[in-house]
Each structure stands twice: as C-alpha cells, then as structure tokens.
Design a protein around this motif. Sequence first.
Motif, PDB file in Angstrom:
ATOM      1  N   ALA A 175       0.815  -1.222   0.000  1.00 24.21           N
ATOM      2  CA  ALA A 175       0.000   0.000   0.000  1.00 24.21           C
ATOM      3  C   ALA A 175       0.844   1.265   0.000  1.00 24.21           C
ATOM      4  O   ALA A 175       0.370   2.313  -0.451  1.00 24.21           O
ATOM      5  N   CYS A 176       2.084   1.175   0.498  1.00 23.80           N
ATOM      6  CA  CYS A 176       2.938   2.372   0.624  1.00 23.80           C
ATOM      7  C   CYS A 176       4.335   2.128   0.058  1.00 23.80           C
ATOM      8  O   CYS A 176       5.346   2.344   0.747  1.00 23.80           O
ATOM      9  N   PRO A 177       4.443   1.701  -1.195  1.00 26.35           N
ATOM     10  CA  PRO A 177       5.781   1.410  -1.740  1.00 26.35           C
ATOM     11  C   PRO A 177       6.674   2.639  -1.803  1.00 26.35           C
ATOM     12  O   PRO A 177       7.893   2.530  -1.705  1.00 26.35           O
ATOM     13  N   GLY A 178       6.070   3.820  -1.945  1.00 26.29           N
ATOM     14  CA  GLY A 178       6.870   5.043  -2.023  1.00 26.29           C
ATOM     15  C   GLY A 178       7.641   5.329  -0.754  1.00 26.29           C
ATOM     16  O   GLY A 178       8.750   5.876  -0.805  1.00 26.29           O
ATOM     17  N   ASP A 224       9.051 -13.257  -0.021  1.00 30.88           N
ATOM     18  CA  ASP A 224       8.700 -11.998   0.638  1.00 30.88           C
ATOM     19  C   ASP A 224       9.911 -11.111   0.911  1.00 30.88           C
ATOM     20  O   ASP A 224       9.891  -9.905   0.631  1.00 30.88           O
ATOM     21  N   ILE A 225      10.960 -11.675   1.501  1.00 28.08           N
ATOM     22  CA  ILE A 225      12.129 -10.851   1.840  1.00 28.08           C
ATOM     23  C   ILE A 225      12.833 -10.336   0.587  1.00 28.08           C
ATOM     24  O   ILE A 225      13.211  -9.157   0.530  1.00 28.08           O
ATOM     25  N   PRO A 226      13.014 -11.165  -0.464  1.00 30.73           N
ATOM     26  CA  PRO A 226      13.543 -10.599  -1.710  1.00 30.73           C
ATOM     27  C   PRO A 226      12.678  -9.465  -2.259  1.00 30.73           C
ATOM     28  O   PRO A 226      13.206  -8.480  -2.797  1.00 30.73           O
ATOM     29  N   ASN A 227      11.358  -9.570  -2.076  1.00 28.51           N
ATOM     30  CA  ASN A 227      10.466  -8.501  -2.536  1.00 28.51           C
ATOM     31  C   ASN A 227      10.664  -7.234  -1.711  1.00 28.51           C
ATOM     32  O   ASN A 227      10.645  -6.115  -2.251  1.00 28.51           O
ATOM     33  N   ILE A 228      10.863  -7.399  -0.414  1.00 33.84           N
ATOM     34  CA  ILE A 228      11.128  -6.242   0.454  1.00 33.84           C
ATOM     35  C   ILE A 228      12.401  -5.523  -0.007  1.00 33.84           C
ATOM     36  O   ILE A 228      12.436  -4.303  -0.136  1.00 33.84           O
ATOM     37  N   LEU A 229      13.442  -6.305  -0.273  1.00 32.33           N
ATOM     38  CA  LEU A 229      14.712  -5.704  -0.676  1.00 32.33           C
ATOM     39  C   LEU A 229      14.624  -5.036  -2.044  1.00 32.33           C
ATOM     40  O   LEU A 229      15.250  -3.994  -2.276  1.00 32.33           O
ATOM     41  N   SER A 230      13.850  -5.617  -2.941  1.00 29.85           N
ATOM     42  CA  SER A 230      13.716  -4.999  -4.266  1.00 29.85           C
ATOM     43  C   SER A 230      12.908  -3.710  -4.196  1.00 29.85           C
ATOM     44  O   SER A 230      13.118  -2.788  -5.004  1.00 29.85           O
ATOM     45  N   THR A 231      11.990  -3.617  -3.215  1.00 31.31           N
ATOM     46  CA  THR A 231      11.211  -2.386  -3.036  1.00 31.31           C
ATOM     47  C   THR A 231      12.045  -1.314  -2.348  1.00 31.31           C
ATOM     48  O   THR A 231      11.999  -0.140  -2.723  1.00 31.31           O
ATOM     49  N   CYS A 232      12.815  -1.730  -1.339  1.00 25.88           N
ATOM     50  CA  CYS A 232      13.665  -0.782  -0.581  1.00 25.88           C
ATOM     51  C   CYS A 232      14.996  -0.613  -1.304  1.00 25.88           C
ATOM     52  O   CYS A 232      16.042  -1.092  -0.853  1.00 25.88           O
ATOM     53  N   LYS A 233      14.967   0.110  -2.404  1.00 23.74           N
ATOM     54  CA  LYS A 233      16.135   0.181  -3.283  1.00 23.74           C
ATOM     55  C   LYS A 233      17.318   0.900  -2.654  1.00 23.74           C
ATOM     56  O   LYS A 233      18.474   0.649  -2.998  1.00 23.74           O
ATOM     57  N   LEU A 234      17.058   1.830  -1.727  1.00 26.48           N
ATOM     58  CA  LEU A 234      18.136   2.608  -1.114  1.00 26.48           C
ATOM     59  C   LEU A 234      18.562   2.055   0.242  1.00 26.48           C
ATOM     60  O   LEU A 234      19.407   2.653   0.920  1.00 26.48           O
ATOM     61  N   LEU A 235      18.008   0.922   0.632  1.00 29.05           N
ATOM     62  CA  LEU A 235      18.231   0.392   1.978  1.00 29.05           C
ATOM     63  C   LEU A 235      19.711   0.134   2.239  1.00 29.05           C
ATOM     64  O   LEU A 235      20.403  -0.505   1.450  1.00 29.05           O
ATOM     65  N   GLU A 236      20.172   0.644   3.386  1.00 29.80           N
ATOM     66  CA  GLU A 236      21.562   0.443   3.794  1.00 29.80           C
ATOM     67  C   GLU A 236      21.682  -0.483   4.997  1.00 29.80           C
ATOM     68  O   GLU A 236      22.731  -1.102   5.189  1.00 29.80           O
ATOM     69  N   SER A 237      20.632  -0.539   5.825  1.00 26.10           N
ATOM     70  CA  SER A 237      20.687  -1.369   7.025  1.00 26.10           C
ATOM     71  C   SER A 237      19.384  -2.135   7.182  1.00 26.10           C
ATOM     72  O   SER A 237      18.301  -1.556   7.152  1.00 26.10           O
ATOM     73  N   HIS A 277      21.399  -7.367  -2.795  1.00 27.55           N
ATOM     74  CA  HIS A 277      21.007  -5.953  -2.758  1.00 27.55           C
ATOM     75  C   HIS A 277      22.219  -5.108  -3.112  1.00 27.55           C
ATOM     76  O   HIS A 277      23.333  -5.382  -2.673  1.00 27.55           O
ATOM     77  N   ALA A 278      21.983  -4.055  -3.874  1.00 26.72           N
ATOM     78  CA  ALA A 278      23.100  -3.243  -4.376  1.00 26.72           C
ATOM     79  C   ALA A 278      23.635  -2.263  -3.344  1.00 26.72           C
ATOM     80  O   ALA A 278      24.806  -1.868  -3.408  1.00 26.72           O
ATOM     81  N   GLN A 279      22.797  -1.834  -2.366  1.00 29.62           N
ATOM     82  CA  GLN A 279      23.198  -0.762  -1.460  1.00 29.62           C
ATOM     83  C   GLN A 279      23.399  -1.200  -0.011  1.00 29.62           C
ATOM     84  O   GLN A 279      23.962  -0.431   0.782  1.00 29.62           O
ATOM     85  N   LEU A 280      22.943  -2.367   0.367  1.00 31.17           N
ATOM     86  CA  LEU A 280      22.965  -2.777   1.770  1.00 31.17           C
ATOM     87  C   LEU A 280      24.390  -2.829   2.319  1.00 31.17           C
ATOM     88  O   LEU A 280      25.264  -3.477   1.755  1.00 31.17           O
ATOM     89  N   THR A 281      24.625  -2.126   3.436  1.00 23.47           N
ATOM     90  CA  THR A 281      25.947  -2.120   4.071  1.00 23.47           C
ATOM     91  C   THR A 281      25.960  -2.825   5.425  1.00 23.47           C
ATOM     92  O   THR A 281      27.014  -3.168   5.929  1.00 23.47           O
ATOM     93  N   GLU A 282      24.766  -3.025   6.021  1.00 22.19           N
ATOM     94  CA  GLU A 282      24.701  -3.608   7.361  1.00 22.19           C
ATOM     95  C   GLU A 282      23.535  -4.586   7.447  1.00 22.19           C
ATOM     96  O   GLU A 282      22.424  -4.283   7.017  1.00 22.19           O
TER      97      GLU A 282
END
Length: 434
Positions: A121-124, A143-156, A174-179
């Motif tokens: 409901a709130c992908p933005g 589900d978790i791969p879908n979460i990561l694909s939606t959270c494109k800027l996620l670092e942690s 994920h391309a940006q995850l650091t932690e």
Amino acid sequence: MMMLPAMLSQFFLSCSSIPGHHVRARVYDVSEFVRTNTVVAHVADNILSTRNPEITISKLKVRFILMQPDCYIIGKSVACAMATQKVGAAEFEIVTEKVHLVCSPADLLDHAKQFNDFLGACPGAFAGLRRLWLRNMRFGELDIPNILSTCKLLESLRLSHCDSGMNSLLQLEHAQLTELEVDYGRFEIVELTCLPKLQRVSYRRWFYSEKDPLYFGFVPQLSKLRLSKSGSLSTRTIVLSQLLGNVPSISDLHLDFESEKNWVLPESPKLLRPVLSKLQHVILDNLPEGCDLAWTMFILEAAPSLKEMCITVWDHWCSMLMRDKEFRERNGYCEKADVEWKPHAPDFKHKNLVKLTIYGFQPDDIFVGFISCVMEHAVNMAEISLHDRKVCLCCGDLDPKVKCASRFPQNADERKKIIEELGISLPAMVHFLS
C-alpha cells in the motif's frame, strides 16, 4: 513554538515502551499502546504535511506498531514527504502488537501478511528508506527478496525473530545494503549471495543446523562480523577457516559465547592466516568463568595484523538457563571444559598487538598465566587494561553461596603484587579499572 517542527531537520517519532521492545515483556496495556501509536501517526502526518518542501529533512526515524490505520497514515505521509521534499536518512522500526514470547506460528504468519499489505500500500515510503528493523514475522519464500527490491536505497536491515519457517533458507541480494543484523532467526542458513557494499554482519542465536549459519558469496567489502550464541551439545562447532574462506577482508571480529561452552574450533595458523591476515580488532565476549583462556591464543598466532584484543569472562546468570537444572544437564550447558590448545610455534613473536583488555579479571592462575602468555609473544604490548566483573542490576546481588564474590585487586599493594607476578618492568602499562 508552533513553528518549531517546521524548522527542525531531524525527527524521531516513537511509541514509548513499545511492546516487544524488551525481551521479557509479556503483559502490557494494549489500549494504551493503541492510543500512543495513533498519536505518533497523526503527529507524523501533521509535521510532514505542513513542512516547507525547501527545508531538507536530514534524518527521519519512526518507531511504530504494525496496526491499521496508523501504519498506513505514517507510510503515506512519509511517501508524500519523500516525493515532494528532500529526505535524507529515513528509518522505520516496526514492531507487532504481540511480543515474541507469546507469538504462535499463526501470529508470525499474520504479522508478515500485515506487513506485506502495508508494503504494497505504501511502496513510495519504503523506496526511500535507508534503515529497516522488523520483528516477529514469518515470511513466504519470496517476501524478503520482494522487500529488498522495493527498498532500493536500503543500507541497514535488521530482522528480529523473523524467518520463513523452521530450517528455511534466506538468500540476500542488494546493491546498497551495508549492514545486516539477524536475531533469533530459525533459518538453516543465511546466504549473502551478492551484496557488493556489505560491510557489517551480526548474527545472534541461530538455531541448530548441520551447516554453518552463514554463507558468504560476493561480499568484497565485508570487514566486521559479530556472532553470538550459547553453546550446548547441539551447537555446531564453527571452523573459521571454512566459514570465512571467501572473506579474507575481516578487520573486526566479535564472538559472543553467552557464558556457555566454546563453539569455535582453535585452528592452526597455517589454515587460519589466509582469512585472518587483515584482522585488527577481536572481541571474545562472555567466556565462562573458571575455564582456561589459553585456547584464545590461536587467534593471535593466525592474525599478524592484530592490534587490540578484548576478552570478557562472565557467568551472566540473566542470559544463562539457570532455573531448569535438568534441561541444562540434558543439553550439555553444564559442562565446563577447558579447550585443548598448544602453540604451533612456541617461540612465535607478534609485533602488532599493542592493547589487551580483560573484563572479569581475577587474581588467579588462569588470568595471570594467560596475560603472561600474551606478553611472552606480543613483544610490542603497550597497554593492559584489567576490569572487574561486569555488573548486571538483575543478577549482580546473587547469594555469595551461589556465586563467588569478586577478588579484584582493590588497593595498591594487591595491584603491585599482580604486576610482580606478571613480571612487567613498566607498571604504568597496566591499568586496574574496577
């Protein structure tokens, strides 16, 4: 005063004393948390909808309970702010109405469904998140791969009591995850398949598996690793040379034994040096009291770049399963045994270790002998910090008949005697910190 929220650049909105935030919480006033959660939702909406779009929000953290309609109000307000304003580090910390101690498998599945509906409901809002902490959810395979694909800027990403069922597989790309932090996951294995920016990993209390709890794929920047588990008969022994075979860049290693048996195999430097060659800081936490410490020297042998070593010796009764004696005995928690270790090169010299810190120091042969052993090999040691036992407010006042009182040296004469036993010519390098 009414203009102040519009002028601030950082916001931290939170329900106070959220259920599930304290691991021992079992009973709480649900109606009170519902009211507080609703307040947080409307405050977030009011602040974000009335701000001047030209004023950057440098940090936005919202801690809330996963319940309708509050989470949707928060999600849509944050999504709108991200679309119309400059929002820097945005963070969601999401908990559930039920704490993990009273969650059934059906509850975990329901929590995951609620979250997936919220995400859809709130992908933005999630597209701009930098940090996300989820609790008490049992996801489907995708589900978790879908979460990561939606959270494109996620670092942690932190997952507490989250999984995809008993002995499930978690694959992360994920391309940006650091932690990454995983607490109490029932995964058989967590595969870090492709995480090119990952720097820090923490895995606490994984469940029994015949495989290593972690698999490291493409993680070229991984430098900090923390593993925490209470050892028992069913705990698989970790062989660091195998676990870290694909990550020779570890500079900080933190192993927490939670006051129980050792679950790391002391290996020869020939096998370990290729993966520990860049190690600079090592923390060995909550080693059980009364056991020999000499086995930890295998790390010193295999890590020529090591600069600092910190050891905590502590029978922390709050985290140990002390009430059920039969359970402890049946599962091997009661077995305190020294780990066999012999130096592969008895006269090896270590030139980079300059600081040794010990918490829980006691003036006995175990500690004095260990420090003397380290001093013999670490030829450039500059500082030794000796601390008394750590104190816990819950278990710090145990009956002396149950737990021996500390004998940490308190006066100058006692401390002088320890320094003489260690044979240290420069007393100033030894610091006693009670």
